[in-house]
Design an enzyme around this catalytic site. Structure first.
Site, PDB file in Angstrom:
ATOM      1  N   LYS A  13       0.826  -1.210   0.000  1.00  0.00           N
ATOM      2  CA  LYS A  13       0.000   0.000   0.000  1.00  0.00           C
ATOM      3  C   LYS A  13       0.862   1.263   0.000  1.00  0.00           C
ATOM      4  CE  LYS A  13      -2.191  -1.009   3.838  1.00  0.00           C
ATOM      5  NZ  LYS A  13      -1.524  -2.260   4.250  1.00  0.00           N
ATOM      6  N   ARG A 122      11.742  -6.133   4.181  1.00  0.00           N
ATOM      7  CA  ARG A 122      11.559  -4.681   4.057  1.00  0.00           C
ATOM      8  C   ARG A 122      12.604  -3.914   4.872  1.00  0.00           C
ATOM      9  NH1 ARG A 122       5.740  -2.064   4.775  1.00  0.00           N
ATOM     10  NH2 ARG A 122       5.824  -2.813   6.919  1.00  0.00           N
TER      11      ARG A 122
END
Ligand code: ADP
Length: 208
Positions: A13, A122
């Site tokens: 997102k 990440r």
């Protein structure tokens, strides 16, 4: 255009919002980024949410709703917005519907195995919030932000235990919003397994 990006943590997102905000010329409002900025600046709000976030639990609704209400009241949000990470609960969605008219809710769809891979790889630049992935989206120089040259870090809530908790919290508190927005006729699915540029093209086709 008033958009909500809905989906599990790690679906991309924030990555898509960062490029879509320029494509659509509307601000990207990420509640996670706002909380992290407060933690970094050691504000009262930051102190309140630090431990909650590190464990992967949700910040209480009343705190989050008040913060979003303030942010949506700012000038730049009058022409539209991409809300990323809000609403995450039914009471937050009810509050949003009282504050603003949502045009579309984009449901980021990604298989669970892929979510785990993405979250554990990440890395972020602490000062800018820019995100990378050690395999899928590496920086030009390992461990270093492309633009600021600062070292990249792993978010506390991207460590394995917190990841599993966040996925559970998502299933329990946030996934019910899929049905909630489907019932209002606002939900559109977006397959997020491809590359960010391709996902943005799909999103443009949906919206423009
Ligand atoms: P991700 O989408 O990768 O899980 P975010 O940056 O959106 O990450 O959110 C990180 C954390 O910030 C959440 O796990 C939660 O603790 C807090 N948070 C963000 N948005 C909300 C929200 N709408 N309601 C409650 N807590 C939130």
């Amino acid at each position: 255009m008033n958009l909500v990006f809905l989906g599990p943590p790690g679906a991309g997102k924030g990555t898509i919002a960062a490029i879509a905000k320029d494509a659509f010329a509307i601000p990207h409002i990420s509640t996670g980024d706002i909380f992290r900025a407060n933690i970094k600046n050691e504000t009262e709000l930051g102190k309140l949410v630090k431990e909650i976030m590190a464990s992967g639990n949700l910040v209480p609704d009343e705190v989050t709703i008040k913060m979003v209400e303030g942010r949506l009241g700012e000038e730049d949000a009058k022409k539209g917005y991409i809300l990323d990470g809000f609403p995450r609960t039914i009471p937050q969605a009810d509050a949003l519907s009282r504050m603003s008219n949502v045009d579309k809710v984009i449901n980021f769809v990604l298989p669970k195995e892929e979510i785990l891979k993405r979250l554990s790889g990440r890395r972020v630049c602490k000062s800018t919030g820019r995100t990378y992935h050690i395999i899928y989206n590496p920086p030009k120089v390992e461990g270093i932000d492309d633009e600021t040259g600062e070292p990249l870090i792993q978010r506390d809530d991207d460590k394995e235990e917190a990841i599993l908790n966040r996925l559970e919290v998502y299933e329990k508190s946030t996934a019910p919003l899929i049905e909630y927005y489907k019932a209002k006729g606002l939900l559109v699915d977006l397959d997020c397994s491809g590359k960010p540029e391709d996902i943005l093209e799909d999103l443009k086709k949906i919206l423009l």
